[in-house]
Design a protein around this motif. Structure first.
Motif, mmCIF file in Angstrom:
data_model
loop_
_atom_site.group_PDB
_atom_site.id
_atom_site.type_symbol
_atom_site.label_atom_id
_atom_site.label_comp_id
_atom_site.label_asym_id
_atom_site.label_seq_id
_atom_site.Cartn_x
_atom_site.Cartn_y
_atom_site.Cartn_z
ATOM 1 N N TYR A 33 2.666 -9.224 -3.871
ATOM 2 C CA TYR A 33 2.202 -7.651 -3.535
ATOM 3 C C TYR A 33 1.514 -7.152 -4.624
ATOM 4 C CZ TYR A 33 6.848 -8.634 -1.027
ATOM 5 O OH TYR A 33 7.887 -9.359 -0.303
ATOM 6 N N TYR A 35 0.987 -3.186 -6.025
ATOM 7 C CA TYR A 35 1.324 -1.743 -6.028
ATOM 8 C C TYR A 35 0.563 -0.996 -7.000
ATOM 9 C CZ TYR A 35 5.840 -2.662 -3.472
ATOM 10 O OH TYR A 35 6.656 -2.927 -2.604
ATOM 11 N N GLN A 37 0.742 2.347 -9.487
ATOM 12 C CA GLN A 37 1.646 3.264 -10.382
ATOM 13 C C GLN A 37 0.522 4.299 -10.954
ATOM 14 O OE1 GLN A 37 4.284 1.844 -13.271
ATOM 15 N NE2 GLN A 37 5.921 3.324 -12.859
ATOM 16 N N GLN A 41 3.692 9.672 -10.494
ATOM 17 C CA GLN A 41 4.087 9.535 -9.235
ATOM 18 C C GLN A 41 4.695 8.227 -9.232
ATOM 19 O OE1 GLN A 41 0.728 9.743 -6.397
ATOM 20 N NE2 GLN A 41 -0.225 11.499 -7.277
ATOM 21 N N GLY A 42 5.478 7.993 -8.046
ATOM 22 C CA GLY A 42 5.873 6.694 -7.996
ATOM 23 C C GLY A 42 5.091 5.617 -7.760
ATOM 24 N N LEU A 43 5.823 4.276 -7.601
ATOM 25 C CA LEU A 43 4.952 3.359 -7.160
ATOM 26 C C LEU A 43 4.479 3.213 -5.644
ATOM 27 C CD1 LEU A 43 6.852 2.085 -9.656
ATOM 28 C CD2 LEU A 43 5.714 -0.079 -8.946
ATOM 29 N N PHE A 45 2.983 1.280 -2.691
ATOM 30 C CA PHE A 45 2.559 0.046 -1.878
ATOM 31 C C PHE A 45 1.093 -0.199 -1.611
ATOM 32 C CE2 PHE A 45 3.059 -3.797 0.559
ATOM 33 C CZ PHE A 45 2.427 -3.805 1.667
ATOM 34 N N TYR A 48 0.385 -6.684 1.157
ATOM 35 C CA TYR A 48 1.429 -7.752 0.952
ATOM 36 C C TYR A 48 0.890 -8.913 1.838
ATOM 37 C CZ TYR A 48 5.598 -10.148 2.940
ATOM 38 O OH TYR A 48 6.503 -10.906 3.428
ATOM 39 N N SER A 58 -1.461 -2.141 4.900
ATOM 40 C CA SER A 58 -1.242 -1.093 5.396
ATOM 41 C C SER A 58 -1.386 0.376 4.263
ATOM 42 C CB SER A 58 0.148 -0.843 6.282
ATOM 43 O OG SER A 58 1.372 -1.150 5.610
ATOM 44 N N LEU A 91 -0.021 -3.032 -10.427
ATOM 45 C CA LEU A 91 1.210 -4.104 -10.533
ATOM 46 C C LEU A 91 1.121 -4.995 -9.616
ATOM 47 C CD1 LEU A 91 3.942 -1.457 -11.532
ATOM 48 C CD2 LEU A 91 2.855 -3.205 -13.198
ATOM 49 N N LEU A 102 11.897 -9.182 -6.185
ATOM 50 C CA LEU A 102 10.372 -9.143 -6.802
ATOM 51 C C LEU A 102 10.259 -9.488 -8.275
ATOM 52 C CD1 LEU A 102 9.891 -8.017 -3.835
ATOM 53 C CD2 LEU A 102 8.203 -6.602 -4.881
ATOM 54 N N PHE A 104 7.619 -8.702 -11.290
ATOM 55 C CA PHE A 104 6.597 -8.134 -11.370
ATOM 56 C C PHE A 104 5.807 -8.643 -12.721
ATOM 57 C CE2 PHE A 104 6.263 -4.504 -8.752
ATOM 58 C CZ PHE A 104 7.415 -4.426 -8.148
ATOM 59 N N GLY A 105 4.456 -8.382 -12.629
ATOM 60 C CA GLY A 105 3.755 -8.614 -13.770
ATOM 61 C C GLY A 105 3.655 -7.541 -14.769
ATOM 62 N N ASN A 106 3.152 -7.486 -15.679
ATOM 63 C CA ASN A 106 2.837 -6.158 -16.746
ATOM 64 C C ASN A 106 1.894 -5.285 -16.254
ATOM 65 O OD1 ASN A 106 4.978 -6.894 -18.166
ATOM 66 N ND2 ASN A 106 3.694 -8.111 -19.828
ATOM 67 N N GLN B 34 17.294 -2.027 -3.875
ATOM 68 C CA GLN B 34 17.115 -2.724 -5.230
ATOM 69 C C GLN B 34 16.860 -1.633 -6.532
ATOM 70 O OE1 GLN B 34 14.166 -6.062 -5.462
ATOM 71 N NE2 GLN B 34 14.454 -5.953 -3.074
ATOM 72 N N PHE B 36 15.535 -1.423 -10.571
ATOM 73 C CA PHE B 36 14.816 -2.040 -11.678
ATOM 74 C C PHE B 36 14.771 -1.201 -12.513
ATOM 75 C CE2 PHE B 36 12.403 -4.653 -8.672
ATOM 76 C CZ PHE B 36 12.586 -4.299 -7.490
ATOM 77 N N GLY B 41 4.824 0.368 -20.873
ATOM 78 C CA GLY B 41 3.681 -0.458 -20.859
ATOM 79 C C GLY B 41 3.984 -2.085 -20.167
ATOM 80 N N LYS B 42 4.974 -1.965 -19.395
ATOM 81 C CA LYS B 42 5.372 -3.088 -18.938
ATOM 82 C C LYS B 42 5.622 -3.087 -17.293
ATOM 83 C CE LYS B 42 6.013 -5.135 -22.952
ATOM 84 N NZ LYS B 42 5.477 -6.230 -23.455
ATOM 85 N N GLY B 43 5.788 -4.360 -16.894
ATOM 86 C CA GLY B 43 6.245 -4.456 -15.441
ATOM 87 C C GLY B 43 7.647 -3.964 -15.038
ATOM 88 N N LEU B 44 8.188 -4.367 -13.916
ATOM 89 C CA LEU B 44 9.289 -4.010 -13.431
ATOM 90 C C LEU B 44 10.356 -5.237 -13.518
ATOM 91 C CD1 LEU B 44 7.733 -1.744 -12.146
ATOM 92 C CD2 LEU B 44 9.534 -1.528 -10.417
ATOM 93 N N LEU B 102 8.643 -2.621 -0.273
ATOM 94 C CA LEU B 102 9.864 -1.620 -1.063
ATOM 95 C C LEU B 102 9.182 -0.123 -1.115
ATOM 96 C CD1 LEU B 102 10.543 -4.094 -3.957
ATOM 97 C CD2 LEU B 102 12.178 -3.197 -2.310
ATOM 98 N N PHE B 104 9.717 2.998 -3.322
ATOM 99 C CA PHE B 104 10.163 3.407 -4.603
ATOM 100 C C PHE B 104 10.732 5.088 -4.651
ATOM 101 C CE2 PHE B 104 10.084 -0.315 -7.442
ATOM 102 C CZ PHE B 104 9.206 -1.228 -6.546
ATOM 103 N N GLY B 105 11.466 5.226 -5.394
ATOM 104 C CA GLY B 105 11.841 6.509 -5.971
ATOM 105 C C GLY B 105 10.899 6.614 -7.327
ATOM 106 N N THR B 106 10.819 7.896 -7.773
ATOM 107 C CA THR B 106 10.055 8.149 -8.864
ATOM 108 C C THR B 106 10.706 7.996 -10.403
ATOM 109 O OG1 THR B 106 10.613 10.655 -8.590
ATOM 110 C CG2 THR B 106 8.711 9.819 -7.758
#
Lengths: 113, 114
Positions: A33, A35, A37, A41-43, A45, A48, A58, A91, A102, A104-106, B34, B36, B41-44, B102, B104-106
């Motif tokens: 996936y 994403y 950020q 704001q939130g993540l 999508f 995928y 999408s 991400l 999932l 995630f990478g950094n 889920q 998280f 500075g990092k991922g989830l 997914l 996500f919320g904020t």
């Protein structure tokens, strides 16, 4: 073991340039996936990939965004003619199957000046 | 359209306190939910996954509950520690779960004061 690896970790580019962001998923993970950020704001999508199935595109915000996944492993997200609103952390995540936690990478922090 | 909301947006507590983070979603037809955590500075990092048929999941000092009919989930953190300081995000997978897309919320930014 090795987690999801993304490169570069930071990228600064001028408006109008193209950029490529890379994601190396965990070995054996069939789902991948992307994403985005953005600050405040939130993540969001983007896209995928699951095995050999057609990707779910999408979430791509415009036709300037594209992604591919070669050999079911490494993925590249390409943004053409970057705009300042593309500035965000991108991400990547992978998972063993289509419905699994999932990993995630950094992320890659992209700044468009 | 599924929307996920987290309250509060930020929370500061003294070390040792128990706390609850809230997550609500507008469409109860979810496949799973889920929680998280994200460090600066990092991922989830995935904390807990609750299938739609489940009511709660526990991992160490963390307990997540799910009330699908009311569109709510809570993350309970017992005996909080400064190392728990991070942003906590909840996310839902919609519908039949054909994909793991997914929503996500904020997030809730948690600070645990030593």
């Amino acid at each position: 073991g090795a987690g999801v690896s993304q490169s570069p970790s930071n990228k600064v580019t001028e408006k109008g340039k193209d950029v490529e962001l890379r994601c190396d998923p965990i070995s054996g993970h069939t789902a991948l996936y992307w994403y985005r950020q953005s600050l405040g704001q939130g993540l969001e999508f983007l896209i995928y990939f699951q095995g050999n199935s057609a990707p779910d595109k999408s979430g791509l915000p415009s036709d300037r965004f594209s992604a591919e996944r070669t050999g079911g492993s490494v993925s590249t997200l390409t943004i053409q003619r970057t705009q300042q609103e593309d500035s965000a952390v991108y991400l990547c995540a992978s998972s063993p199957g289509s419905v699994s936690p999932l990993h995630f990478g950094n992320g890659t922090r992209l700044t468009v000046t | 359209k599924q929307e996920v909301t987290q309250i509060p947006a930020a929370l500061s507590v003294p070390e040792g306190e128990n706390l609850v983070l809230n997550c609500s979603f507008t469409d109860s037809a979810i496949y799973n939910l889920q929680w998280f955590r994200q460090d600066p500075g990092k991922g989830l990092t995935s904390l807990l996954l609750i299938q739609s048929s489940q009511r709660e999941q526990t991992s160490g000092r963390l307990n997540a509950s799910l009330d699908k009919s009311s569109g709510r989930s809570t993350l309970y953190i017992a005996a909080s520690q400064p190392g728990d300081s991070a942003t906590y995000l909840c996310a839902v997978v919609a519908g039949g779960g054909a994909t793991n897309k997914l929503i996500f919320g904020t997030g809730t930014l948690l600070a645990v004061q030593p």
